[in-house]
Design a protein around this motif. Structure first.
Motif, PDB file in Angstrom:
ATOM      1  N   PHE A  17       1.145  -0.856   0.135  1.00 47.52           N
ATOM      2  CA  PHE A  17       0.104   0.046  -0.061  1.00 47.52           C
ATOM      3  C   PHE A  17       1.498   1.460  -0.118  1.00 47.52           C
ATOM      4  N   THR A  18       0.010   2.143  -0.888  1.00 49.75           N
ATOM      5  CA  THR A  18       1.458   3.429  -0.887  1.00 49.75           C
ATOM      6  C   THR A  18       0.111   4.416  -0.320  1.00 49.75           C
ATOM      7  N   GLU A  19       0.134   5.089   0.420  1.00 53.19           N
ATOM      8  CA  GLU A  19      -1.126   6.865   0.867  1.00 53.19           C
ATOM      9  C   GLU A  19      -1.219   7.180  -0.193  1.00 53.19           C
ATOM     10  N   GLY A  20      -2.914   7.328  -0.191  1.00 54.10           N
ATOM     11  CA  GLY A  20      -3.245   8.065  -1.086  1.00 54.10           C
ATOM     12  C   GLY A  20      -4.574   7.475  -0.675  1.00 54.10           C
ATOM     13  N   ALA A  21      -5.732   7.432  -1.641  1.00 50.22           N
ATOM     14  CA  ALA A  21      -7.536   7.545  -1.493  1.00 50.22           C
ATOM     15  C   ALA A  21      -7.647   6.271   0.045  1.00 50.22           C
ATOM     16  N   GLU A  22      -8.738   7.159   0.618  1.00 45.96           N
ATOM     17  CA  GLU A  22      -9.027   5.188   1.589  1.00 45.96           C
ATOM     18  C   GLU A  22      -8.799   4.151   0.991  1.00 45.96           C
ATOM     19  N   ASN A  23      -8.506   3.534   1.585  1.00 46.77           N
ATOM     20  CA  ASN A  23      -9.076   2.060   0.859  1.00 46.77           C
ATOM     21  C   ASN A  23     -10.095   1.422   1.262  1.00 46.77           C
ATOM     22  N   LYS A  24     -11.335   1.617   0.303  1.00 44.89           N
ATOM     23  CA  LYS A  24     -13.077   0.516   1.061  1.00 44.89           C
ATOM     24  C   LYS A  24     -12.715  -0.852   1.390  1.00 44.89           C
ATOM     25  N   GLY A  25     -12.334  -1.775   1.019  1.00 43.97           N
ATOM     26  CA  GLY A  25     -12.625  -3.035   1.809  1.00 43.97           C
ATOM     27  C   GLY A  25     -11.888  -2.805   3.150  1.00 43.97           C
ATOM     28  N   ALA A  38     -11.292  -0.282   5.172  1.00 49.89           N
ATOM     29  CA  ALA A  38     -12.512   0.508   6.329  1.00 49.89           C
ATOM     30  C   ALA A  38     -13.090  -0.542   7.254  1.00 49.89           C
ATOM     31  N   LYS A  39     -14.358  -1.001   6.440  1.00 51.48           N
ATOM     32  CA  LYS A  39     -14.814  -2.082   7.112  1.00 51.48           C
ATOM     33  C   LYS A  39     -14.448  -2.888   8.940  1.00 51.48           C
ATOM     34  N   ALA A  40     -12.626  -3.323   8.325  1.00 47.36           N
ATOM     35  CA  ALA A  40     -12.326  -3.373   9.143  1.00 47.36           C
ATOM     36  C   ALA A  40     -11.648  -2.835  10.487  1.00 47.36           C
ATOM     37  N   TRP A  41     -11.246  -1.797   9.513  1.00 50.00           N
ATOM     38  CA  TRP A  41     -10.123  -0.822  10.616  1.00 50.00           C
ATOM     39  C   TRP A  41     -11.694  -0.376  11.577  1.00 50.00           C
ATOM     40  N   SER A  42     -12.856   0.039  11.175  1.00 43.55           N
ATOM     41  CA  SER A  42     -13.497   0.689  11.676  1.00 43.55           C
ATOM     42  C   SER A  42     -14.130  -0.258  13.449  1.00 43.55           C
ATOM     43  N   GLN A  43     -13.716  -0.976  13.169  1.00 42.17           N
ATOM     44  CA  GLN A  43     -13.086  -2.472  14.291  1.00 42.17           C
ATOM     45  C   GLN A  43     -12.129  -2.838  14.745  1.00 42.17           C
ATOM     46  N   MET A  44     -11.181  -1.806  14.581  1.00 45.27           N
ATOM     47  CA  MET A  44     -10.336  -2.233  14.796  1.00 45.27           C
ATOM     48  C   MET A  44      -9.545  -3.251  16.569  1.00 45.27           C
ATOM     49  N   PRO A  45     -10.063  -3.872  17.085  1.00 42.51           N
ATOM     50  CA  PRO A  45      -8.809  -4.425  18.437  1.00 42.51           C
ATOM     51  C   PRO A  45      -8.018  -3.809  18.828  1.00 42.51           C
ATOM     52  N   GLN A  46      -7.959  -2.719  20.148  1.00 37.39           N
ATOM     53  CA  GLN A  46      -6.890  -1.943  20.519  1.00 37.39           C
ATOM     54  C   GLN A  46      -6.001  -2.851  20.824  1.00 37.39           C
ATOM     55  N   HIS A  47      -6.242  -3.431  21.838  1.00 33.67           N
ATOM     56  CA  HIS A  47      -5.522  -4.181  23.246  1.00 33.67           C
ATOM     57  C   HIS A  47      -4.882  -5.327  22.619  1.00 33.67           C
ATOM     58  N   ALA A  48      -3.734  -5.506  22.948  1.00 33.47           N
ATOM     59  CA  ALA A  48      -3.275  -7.172  22.233  1.00 33.47           C
ATOM     60  C   ALA A  48      -4.076  -7.768  23.064  1.00 33.47           C
ATOM     61  N   GLY A  49      -4.165  -8.873  22.804  1.00 39.42           N
ATOM     62  CA  GLY A  49      -5.494 -10.404  23.312  1.00 39.42           C
ATOM     63  C   GLY A  49      -7.019 -10.029  23.092  1.00 39.42           C
ATOM     64  N   ASP A  50      -7.287  -9.082  22.225  1.00 39.73           N
ATOM     65  CA  ASP A  50      -8.228  -8.437  21.858  1.00 39.73           C
ATOM     66  C   ASP A  50      -8.802  -8.966  20.177  1.00 39.73           C
ATOM     67  N   LYS A  51      -9.948  -9.894  20.563  1.00 37.51           N
ATOM     68  CA  LYS A  51     -10.269 -10.549  19.497  1.00 37.51           C
ATOM     69  C   LYS A  51     -11.921 -10.477  19.489  1.00 37.51           C
ATOM     70  N   ALA A  67      -4.992   8.607   7.219  1.00 34.06           N
ATOM     71  CA  ALA A  67      -5.318   7.844   8.587  1.00 34.06           C
ATOM     72  C   ALA A  67      -5.297   5.951   8.703  1.00 34.06           C
ATOM     73  N   GLN A  68      -5.880   5.855   7.547  1.00 33.38           N
ATOM     74  CA  GLN A  68      -5.628   4.898   8.048  1.00 33.38           C
ATOM     75  C   GLN A  68      -4.052   3.954   8.476  1.00 33.38           C
ATOM     76  N   ILE A  69      -3.274   4.298   7.870  1.00 31.65           N
ATOM     77  CA  ILE A  69      -2.446   4.142   8.035  1.00 31.65           C
ATOM     78  C   ILE A  69      -1.554   4.398   8.640  1.00 31.65           C
ATOM     79  N   GLU A  70      -1.967   5.184   9.787  1.00 38.06           N
ATOM     80  CA  GLU A  70      -1.459   5.866  10.740  1.00 38.06           C
ATOM     81  C   GLU A  70      -2.333   5.162  12.145  1.00 38.06           C
TER      82      GLU A  70
END
Ligand SMILES: [Zn+2]
Length: 242
Positions: free
Chosen positions: A143-151, A153-166, A215-218
């Motif tokens: 991935f290079t930085e550019g337009a948002e990756n729509k695919g 986005a779905k997973a990123w919106s529910q990214m587990p913030q802590h190690a061990g989260d699922k 924002a997705q990369i960060e």
């Protein structure tokens, strides 16, 4: 025996130390330079056919197109402290060398692990597949930085913030929405890029680079708190095909 170890590590892994061979990390005493010494299970990390590599010096080959048969199926997301991973339901596969490899999961590295012609990318996805005998094939996407990756986005919106989260994803992810339409690829013979570093992995690196937003990369980097790229490994006698 070795295959049992690495398939267990690939499939289970909610806990940080689920690989069974002991703790490992990306810095200090448990860092990549010491992986092979951390456990007898990790001895392959000192092997001659390790990943990642800088893909260059390509050999022209008549590479058959990969036959993709991906369906919607990313239904669970986890943070194991080493990466963020989406587990995939049965029923999605690729065909390579006349064999069927089932998609098990995909996960990410930031910055990229493989380089292409000396270039590093801010993010790399690994789609991990296994055939019925436990042989592995990884499709890698930069991935290079550019337009948002729509695919993504779905997973990123529910990214587990802590190690061990699922947790389950509220709507299933289709990996087709993350991948580019052009799926020409480079190919080389490598390994898992994390302990136990098992070799004999078919690496299929897509030539087309996708985009993800800043924002997705960060968001990924922020969730992991540390880079999760193993340093480049020696190519040794391996050809890189295109
Ligand atoms: Zn990976």
């Amino acid at each position: 025996m070795k295959k049992t170890i690495f398939l267990t590590a690939l499939l289970a892994s909610t806990a940080v130390s689920a690989s069974g061979g002991g703790h490992w990390g990306y810095a200090g005493a448990e860092g990549p330079d010491n992986w092979a010494r951390l456990s007898p299970d990790y001895s392959a990390c000192a092997g001659k056919n390790q990943s990642p590599i800088n893909l260059t010096g390509f050999i022209e080959a008549e590479l058959e197109p990969i036959k993709f048969d991906y369906k919607t199926g990313g239904n669970e997301i986890l943070n194991n402290g080493h990466t963020v991973q989406v587990n995939y339901a049965k029923g999605s596969s690729i065909q390579v060398d006349g064999r069927t490899f089932n998609l098990l999961q995909f996960h990410f590295h930031a910055p990229s692990e493989n380089h292409i012609k000396g270039k590093s990318y801010p993010l790399e996805a690994h789609l991990v597949h296994a055939d019925q005998d436990g042989n592995l094939a990884v499709v890698a996407l930069m991935f290079t930085e550019g337009a948002e990756n729509k695919g993504l986005a779905k997973a990123w919106s529910q990214m587990p913030q802590h190690a061990g989260d699922k947790h389950a994803l509220s709507s299933s992810v289709d990996v087709n929405e993350i991948l580019p339409s052009n799926r020409d690829y480079y190919r080389f013979n490598g390994s898992l890029t994390t302990p136990p570093c098992s070799e004999g992995v078919r690496w299929l690196v897509l030539k087309e680079v996708a985009t993800a937003s800043k924002a997705q990369i960060e968001a990924f980097a922020h969730t992991l708190h540390h880079p999760n790229n193993r340093p480049l490994q020696a190519v040794n006698a391996r050809p890189v095909l295109q």
